[in-house]
Design a protein around this motif. Structure first.
Motif, PDB file in Angstrom:
ATOM      1  N   THR A 100       0.845  -1.228  -0.165  1.00  0.00           N
ATOM      2  CA  THR A 100       0.111   0.033   0.141  1.00  0.00           C
ATOM      3  C   THR A 100       1.024   1.273  -0.207  1.00  0.00           C
ATOM      4  O   THR A 100       2.043   0.999   0.537  1.00  0.00           O
ATOM      5  CB  THR A 100      -0.865  -0.074   1.286  1.00  0.00           C
ATOM      6  N   PHE A 101       0.355   2.486  -0.465  1.00  0.00           N
ATOM      7  CA  PHE A 101       1.205   3.561  -0.571  1.00  0.00           C
ATOM      8  C   PHE A 101       0.102   4.865  -0.819  1.00  0.00           C
ATOM      9  O   PHE A 101      -1.013   4.590  -0.753  1.00  0.00           O
ATOM     10  CB  PHE A 101       2.146   3.736  -1.690  1.00  0.00           C
ATOM     11  N   GLY A 102       0.621   5.753  -0.645  1.00  0.00           N
ATOM     12  CA  GLY A 102      -0.252   7.148  -0.445  1.00  0.00           C
ATOM     13  C   GLY A 102      -0.213   7.759   0.998  1.00  0.00           C
ATOM     14  O   GLY A 102       0.029   6.791   1.909  1.00  0.00           O
ATOM     15  N   GLY A 103      -0.990   8.764   1.248  1.00  0.00           N
ATOM     16  CA  GLY A 103      -1.290   9.401   2.350  1.00  0.00           C
ATOM     17  C   GLY A 103      -1.754   8.626   3.428  1.00  0.00           C
ATOM     18  O   GLY A 103      -1.308   8.457   4.430  1.00  0.00           O
ATOM     19  N   ASP A 104      -2.920   7.912   2.970  1.00  0.00           N
ATOM     20  CA  ASP A 104      -3.805   7.080   3.953  1.00  0.00           C
ATOM     21  C   ASP A 104      -3.607   5.757   3.167  1.00  0.00           C
ATOM     22  O   ASP A 104      -4.645   4.969   3.637  1.00  0.00           O
ATOM     23  CB  ASP A 104      -5.082   7.613   3.975  1.00  0.00           C
ATOM     24  N   ASP A 105      -2.796   5.393   2.804  1.00  0.00           N
ATOM     25  CA  ASP A 105      -2.599   3.910   2.201  1.00  0.00           C
ATOM     26  C   ASP A 105      -3.714   3.459   1.171  1.00  0.00           C
ATOM     27  O   ASP A 105      -4.404   2.667   1.361  1.00  0.00           O
ATOM     28  CB  ASP A 105      -2.551   3.063   3.494  1.00  0.00           C
ATOM     29  N   GLU A 106      -4.118   4.758   0.543  1.00  0.00           N
ATOM     30  CA  GLU A 106      -5.119   4.592  -0.164  1.00  0.00           C
ATOM     31  C   GLU A 106      -5.221   4.045  -1.592  1.00  0.00           C
ATOM     32  O   GLU A 106      -5.966   3.412  -2.402  1.00  0.00           O
ATOM     33  CB  GLU A 106      -5.893   5.952  -0.616  1.00  0.00           C
TER      34      GLU A 106
END
Length: 358
Positions: A100-106
C-alpha cells in the motif's frame, strides 16, 4: 414444453400403457438411442493446505501450497475396456505480493500467481451414454479426458477512499488441456461428447469502480475485455483422430459488463438493487473435422450476446425471538432470450435455438 425438472416421471417421457413409445426429451433404452441403462462411479479428493501470511511496513505477502490427491473410478457394465481406477497427486502453489502507498494507504499494488486445476465431472469422463433433458441430446463421456491445468498471473492497482473505489486488473493465464463439449464425431447429429484441446492462452483487462452517491445510494460497475485463443492440435476421440477447428474457449465471452445501482437504509432494514448485465457471445459447442478432410465440417454453436436487468428488494427486522427477512425479486425485466446460433463458414451465423430463461 415440459421443463426438465418435470420430465423424469412424466408420461411423455416414460410412455404410457396405451403408447409406451411416446416420449419427449428422456429416451427409453429400447428406443434405439443406445443409452446406458446403468453405471457406477466414485471419486475421492483429499487435500492439505500450508499457508504463510507476512507483513512488513507497507508490504504484505500471502503464500501457500495446496496438496491434493484424487482417486477416480467407474464401472460401466458391458464396456469393452472394463472397470477403471486412477490416482493423481497434485501440488498447487500460490503467491500474492503487494504494498500500500499514498497518504492514507489509499493505493494498493499487488501481484498474484497461482496454479489450479479443473477436473472432469462424472458427466464428462464416464463412458456412459445418457440423455440430457435440457436439450434432448445424447451425451457420451470420454474415459481418456484429462484435467485442465492452468497457471494464473494477475497484476492489480486500485484506489479507495471513503467508500469510493477504482481498480484496474491485468490478467494472463495458460490452460493446458482445456475441456470442450463437442459434437460426437462417431454419432453426429445431436450427440455430444467431450475432448481436450492443446494449450490455451487467456489474457485480458478488467476495470471496476464504485461510488457513494449519498442518502444511501451507490453505484458499482465493472467492464472486462478477454481474449482466449486455443492452440490448434490433433484430438483423439475413441479410435479416431481429429483436427481442431476451435478458435475460442468454451463459455468464455470476449466482453463482460455489470452495472449495479443500490439503495440501503440501515435504520429501516431496507435495501434495493437494480442490476444490469451484459454477456458477449461465446462458444457452447465445438465441432471437429477429420485429419486431411478439406470440408469445413459441422458448424460451432455460439450463444449470442445477451442483456439482462434484475431488481431485488429486501426488508429485515428483529423481534424478541427471531430476525426476520422478506425478499422480493424480479428477474429478466428486459425479457431477453437465450439465443444459440450456428457459426457457419465465412463467419456466417444461422439461428439454432432460442428460449427464455424466465
Amino acid at each position: 414444453a415440459i421443463e426438465a425438472s418435470d420430465r423424469l416421471l412424466n408420461d411423455l417421457e416414460v410412455g404410457t400403457d396405451e403408447n409406451p413409445r411416446r416420449f419427449e426429451g428422456f429416451y427409453p433404452v429400447a428406443s434405439g438411442t443406445q443409452a446406458t441403462p446403468e453405471y457406477q462411479g466414485a471419486t475421492l479428493l483429499e487435500s492439505t493446505y500450508l499457508g504463510l501470511d507476512a507483513k512488513f511496513d507497507s508490504w504484505f505477502l500471502l503464500g501457500g501450497v495446496r496438496f491434493e490427491k484424487e482417486e477416480r473410478s467407474f464401472d460401466v457394465p458391458g464396456d469393452a475396456f472394463g472397470a477403471f481406477t486412477s490416482e493423481v497427486d497434485d501440488i498447487f502453489p500460490s503467491l500474492n505480493l503487494g504494498r500500500t502507498f499514498g497518504g492514507d494507504d489509499e493505493y494498493l499494488l499487488e501481484f498474484s500467481y497461482s496454479q489450479s486445476v479443473v477436473r472432469p465431472t462424472f458427466y464428462e469422463f464416464i463412458p456412459a451414454r445418457i440423455i440430457d433433458l435440457t436439450n434432448q441430446s445424447l451425451v457420451t463421456g470420454n474415459r481418456d479426458l484429462r484435467e485442465a491445468r492452468s497457471e494464473n498471473f494477475d497484476l492489480r492497482i486500485s484506489w479507495e477512499r471513503e467508500g469510493d473505489f477504482l481498480g484496474l486488473n491485468f490478467f494472463y493465464k495458460t490452460i493446458e488441456d482445456p475441456i470442450f463439449t463437442i459434437v460426437d464425431p462417431q454419432l453426429g447429429g445431436r450427440a455430444r461428447t467431450f475432448a481436450n484441446l492443446g494449450e490455451t492462452e487467456v489474457k485480458g483487462v478488467e476495470l471496476e469502480a464504485s461510488k457513494e452517491l449519498g442518502s444511501g445510494f451507490s453505484v458499482t460497475g465493472n467492464l472486462s475485455y478477454i481474449l482466449a485463443k486455443p492452440s490448434p492440435g490433433k484430438v483423439p476421440v475413441g479410435s479416431q483422430e481429429f483436427d481442431a477447428t476451435i478458435d475460442s474457449l468454451e463459455g468464455q465471452p470476449e466482453l463482460l459488463a455489470n452495472l449495479i445501482m443500490s439503495y440501503e437504509a440501515e435504520d429501516l432494514g431496507l435495501s434495493a438493487n437494480l442490476i444490469y448485465n451484459f454477456t458477449g457471445e461465446y462458444l457452447t459447442l465445438a465441432s471437429l473435422r477429420t485429419i486431411d478432410d478439406a470440408s469445413p465440417g459441422l458448424p460451432n454453436e455460439i450463444r449470442q450476446p445477451m442483456h439482462t436487468l434484475d431488481f431485488n428488494l429486501s426488508k429485515k427486522w428483529e423481534t424478541d425471538w427471531a430476525e426476520m427477512k422478506v425478499k422480493f425479486s424480479v428477474k429478466n425485466i428486459l425479457n431477453s432470450d437465450v439465443e444459440i446460433a450456428y457459426e457457419g463458414g465465412g463467419g456466417g451465423i444461422a439461428p439454432a435455438s432460442s428460449y427464455s430463461p424466465g
